[in-house]
Design a protein around this motif. Structure first.
Motif, PDB file in Angstrom:
ATOM      1  N   ARG A  71     106.837  37.423  45.200  1.00 46.72           N
ATOM      2  CA  ARG A  71     106.013  36.685  44.054  1.00 46.72           C
ATOM      3  C   ARG A  71     106.271  35.280  44.237  1.00 46.72           C
ATOM      4  N   PHE A  72     105.500  34.468  43.689  1.00 46.90           N
ATOM      5  CA  PHE A  72     105.234  33.174  43.534  1.00 46.90           C
ATOM      6  C   PHE A  72     106.483  32.762  42.653  1.00 46.90           C
ATOM      7  N   ASN A  73     107.200  31.416  43.116  1.00 44.40           N
ATOM      8  CA  ASN A  73     108.207  30.942  42.253  1.00 44.40           C
ATOM      9  C   ASN A  73     107.613  29.783  41.407  1.00 44.40           C
ATOM     10  N   THR A  74     108.377  29.019  40.761  1.00 43.27           N
ATOM     11  CA  THR A  74     108.028  27.620  40.046  1.00 43.27           C
ATOM     12  C   THR A  74     107.235  26.784  40.742  1.00 43.27           C
ATOM     13  N   LYS A  75     107.686  26.784  41.912  1.00 45.80           N
ATOM     14  CA  LYS A  75     107.079  25.636  42.894  1.00 45.80           C
ATOM     15  C   LYS A  75     105.924  26.352  43.847  1.00 45.80           C
ATOM     16  N   SER A  76     105.263  27.494  43.162  1.00 45.87           N
ATOM     17  CA  SER A  76     104.141  27.969  44.198  1.00 45.87           C
ATOM     18  C   SER A  76     104.454  28.406  45.489  1.00 45.87           C
ATOM     19  N   LYS A  77     105.600  28.839  45.637  1.00 45.94           N
ATOM     20  CA  LYS A  77     106.302  29.155  47.089  1.00 45.94           C
ATOM     21  C   LYS A  77     106.537  30.794  46.884  1.00 45.94           C
ATOM     22  N   PRO A  78     106.108  31.560  48.019  1.00 47.51           N
ATOM     23  CA  PRO A  78     106.631  32.867  48.157  1.00 47.51           C
ATOM     24  C   PRO A  78     107.947  33.060  48.012  1.00 47.51           C
ATOM     25  N   VAL A  79     108.645  33.973  47.115  1.00 44.55           N
ATOM     26  CA  VAL A  79     109.906  34.245  47.252  1.00 44.55           C
ATOM     27  C   VAL A  79     110.095  35.901  47.126  1.00 44.55           C
ATOM     28  N   LEU A 522     104.811  27.131  32.172  1.00 46.14           N
ATOM     29  CA  LEU A 522     103.395  27.928  32.435  1.00 46.14           C
ATOM     30  C   LEU A 522     102.845  27.420  33.836  1.00 46.14           C
ATOM     31  N   ASN A 523     102.950  28.391  34.654  1.00 47.16           N
ATOM     32  CA  ASN A 523     102.587  28.082  36.098  1.00 47.16           C
ATOM     33  C   ASN A 523     101.074  28.639  36.173  1.00 47.16           C
ATOM     34  N   ILE A 524     100.212  27.835  37.083  1.00 40.55           N
ATOM     35  CA  ILE A 524      98.891  28.150  37.390  1.00 40.55           C
ATOM     36  C   ILE A 524      98.959  28.573  39.015  1.00 40.55           C
ATOM     37  N   SER A 525      98.141  29.691  39.337  1.00 40.68           N
ATOM     38  CA  SER A 525      98.320  30.143  40.518  1.00 40.68           C
ATOM     39  C   SER A 525      97.506  28.921  41.740  1.00 40.68           C
ATOM     40  N   PRO A 526      98.326  29.024  42.957  1.00 40.20           N
ATOM     41  CA  PRO A 526      98.010  27.940  43.636  1.00 40.20           C
ATOM     42  C   PRO A 526      96.630  28.171  44.381  1.00 40.20           C
TER      43      PRO A 526
END
Length: 539
Positions: A71-79, A522-526
């Motif tokens: 999934r994406f983390n809060t920094k829009s990186k996959p974890v 609130l995170n927006i998809s990269p």
């Protein structure tokens, strides 16, 4: 958009996501205490079946209620998410994932390796006609299983044990974690799906979830539903939000007014309201790799004609569209947007390297128009543009209508705007001449657009051998040679867009929105406009 090959997303570029709500000062404080949000979306949801979705409302629901290996983390990186660890072979073609033993479905069933195998095989099964089967091209035998050349059990995914999953690739790729965050790679509870049958995913009651939230109160046709915190989610302690109440609101002016009166905490702004609210506290803008485009029904004589398509694709002023109608974004002259994918060796933007494919060019358009009329044996032609019924989609459709009729003598254009779910079905059933839609990517590589890009029925209807060979070379022969792979993808895009005009690019989008200060995380998809609620806290 349902095209046998890719998510065709369809809703709108700038309008379309959610509106956080509160109802006055007291209710807003109550919502904060409850960690509960009221939101709106501009388009209805079509499905909760990860194999069947092709619209942004459904995708946003899936991405908040399901979870894959990453999934994406809060920094829009996959974890890692559904997997707790991974081992990679020396040749980087085999990945062995160990799944979390505490991951469960919302009905209490454990999430096991065979659930991934089951879901992935369904994705590539030609009988399922998934609009996203092309996403599996990097997986071993992804293309051959999706086209029916091999049985689905030959797809490169295997359950080694209850909690060990093996994934084999055609060739090494650098973006596998990003790829596996996508909804097509989510698992499905095999026992539940087989018991539910064809009704699976048609309502909240006919679906089970393994993500941070579950969907409640969606019947399959209604315009209101809820995301409720999933009590069986393995990482539920990290989720603060208790509930999100969603309703479909297609009128952006209503949402903007609700934001101003404190009844909404978030709203995306459509083109009509960007200038009006640009100085409003909480205004934000973000360039995104969302594209607007037109796709053609190649089973109808006029739109099957390559000269007709080339004429259409070059007969509208894209700069005027983004300046006077959209008020945001930029013209798009290829299927891959700018500032999206960069060559890892040279750090150059793919769009800059590839150059323009189809520009606004009246001289070229009229030359192609004359050839089309001659080949079709007609001096006058009529065509319909199908759009969804959101304000922005209708405006773009009407702009294209005006431009095409003015610039191509003898052409009559009508616009048919219908609800998104109906538009998706019409596209699936080939009930259109030209369809206008938007699409957002799933990982930062040009091939995501060139082999998908929301291009309807790409797998079924576009059989150019050179294009297919180039894609295959990029995925295998040149998989580890960055520069040769880059050049090969450019040739594939040129074949698809410039030479055959299978799709007509229109514009690249930008997202504008208003957000209250009390909303955190609130995170927006990269890769577009989708919102993620997992990390939201109301303070």
């Amino acid at each position: 958009m349902i095209k046998k090959g890719w998510l065709a997303l369809v809703s709108t570029a700038l309008v379309g996501t959610l509106f956080l709500a509160a109802c006055g000062q007291t209710k807003s404080q109550q919502a904060s205490n409850k960690q509960e949000l009221n939101v709106a979306t501009t388009a209805e949801m079509a499905t909760l079946n990860t194999v069947k979705y092709s619209d942004t409302s459904s995708l946003e629901a899936l991405q908040n209620t399901f979870e894959g290996l990453y999934r994406f983390n809060t920094k829009s990186k996959p974890v890692l998410a559904g997997a707790q660890s991974v081992k990679v072979s020396a040749d980087k073609k085999t990945y062995t994932f160990t799944l979390r033993k505490d991951a469960k479905w919302s009905n209490g069933d454990p999430v096991v390796a065979s659930d991934y195998v089951y879901a992935w095989r369904n994705m590539v099964d030609p009988k399922q006609a998934s609009p996203n089967s092309q996403r599996f091209l990097p997986i071993k035998n992804g293309l051959k299983t999706a086209t029916g050349e091999l049985p689905v059990d030959q797809l490169g995914v295997k359950a080694l044990s209850k909690y060990q999953l093996e994934v084999q690739l055609e060739a090494p790729i650098s973006y596998l974690p990003e790829l596996l965050t996508g909804a097509p790679f989510y698992p499905q509870d095999q026992k539940f799906v087989e018991k539910t049958g064809s009704a699976y995913g048609t309502s909240a009651a006919k679906t089970v979830f393994n993500g941070p939230f579950v969907v409640k109160n969606w019947t399959g046709t209604n315009l209101k539903w809820n995301y409720v915190k999933n009590k069986d989610y393995w990482d539920k302690k990290a989720v603060s939000l208790k509930q999100v109440n969603v309703q479909v609101v297609k009128d952006t002016s209503t949402a903007a007014k609700l934001y101003q009166t404190g009844k909404l905490d978030y709203t995306a702004l459509s083109t009509d309201y960007i200038r009006q609210y640009k100085s409003t506290p909480g205004y934000h803008t973000k360039s995104i790799p969302l594209i607007g485009y037109m796709a053609f029904n190649v089973h109808r004589p006029d739109t099957a004609n390559v000269h007709f398509r080339k004429a259409i694709a070059q007969a509208y002023d894209k700069q005027l569209l983004v300046k006077k109608v959209l008020h945001a974004g930029s013209p798009l002259n290829g299927i891959v947007p700018a500032n999206f994918a960069f060559n890892s060796q040279t750090d150059t933007d793919y769009r800059k390297d590839a150059g323009d494919m189809l520009t606004y060019n009246l001289k070229a358009a009229r030359k192609q128009w004359a050839l089309a009329k001659k080949e079709l044996g007609k001096d006058k032609l009529s065509v319909e543009i199908l759009t969804s019924d959101t304000t922005e989609s209708k405006q773009v459709g009407e702009y294209l209508q005006s431009q095409l009729e003015a610039n191509l003598k003898g052409l009559t254009v009508t616009v048919r705007s219908i609800p998104l779910k109906s538009r998706l079905q019409a596209t699936t059933n080939y009930d259109f001449d030209i369809v206008y839609g938007t699409w957002q990517p799933d990982y930062a590589d040009p091939v995501n657009f060139i082999s998908d890009g929301g291009q309807y029925h790409l797998d079924d209807d576009y059989h150019n051998a050179n294009y297919r060979n180039l894609l295959n070379q990029a995925a295998t022969t040149y998989a580890t040679d960055t520069n040769k792979r880059w050049a090969t993808l450019i040739k594939a895009e040129k074949q698809l867009i410039k030479d055959d005009a299978f799709t007509a690019p229109v514009y690249q989008g930008a997202m504008a929105y208003l957000l209250k200060d009390k909303v955190h995380g609130l995170n927006i998809s990269p890769y577009g406009t989708m919102l993620f609620y997992r990390d939201v806290t109301i303070k």
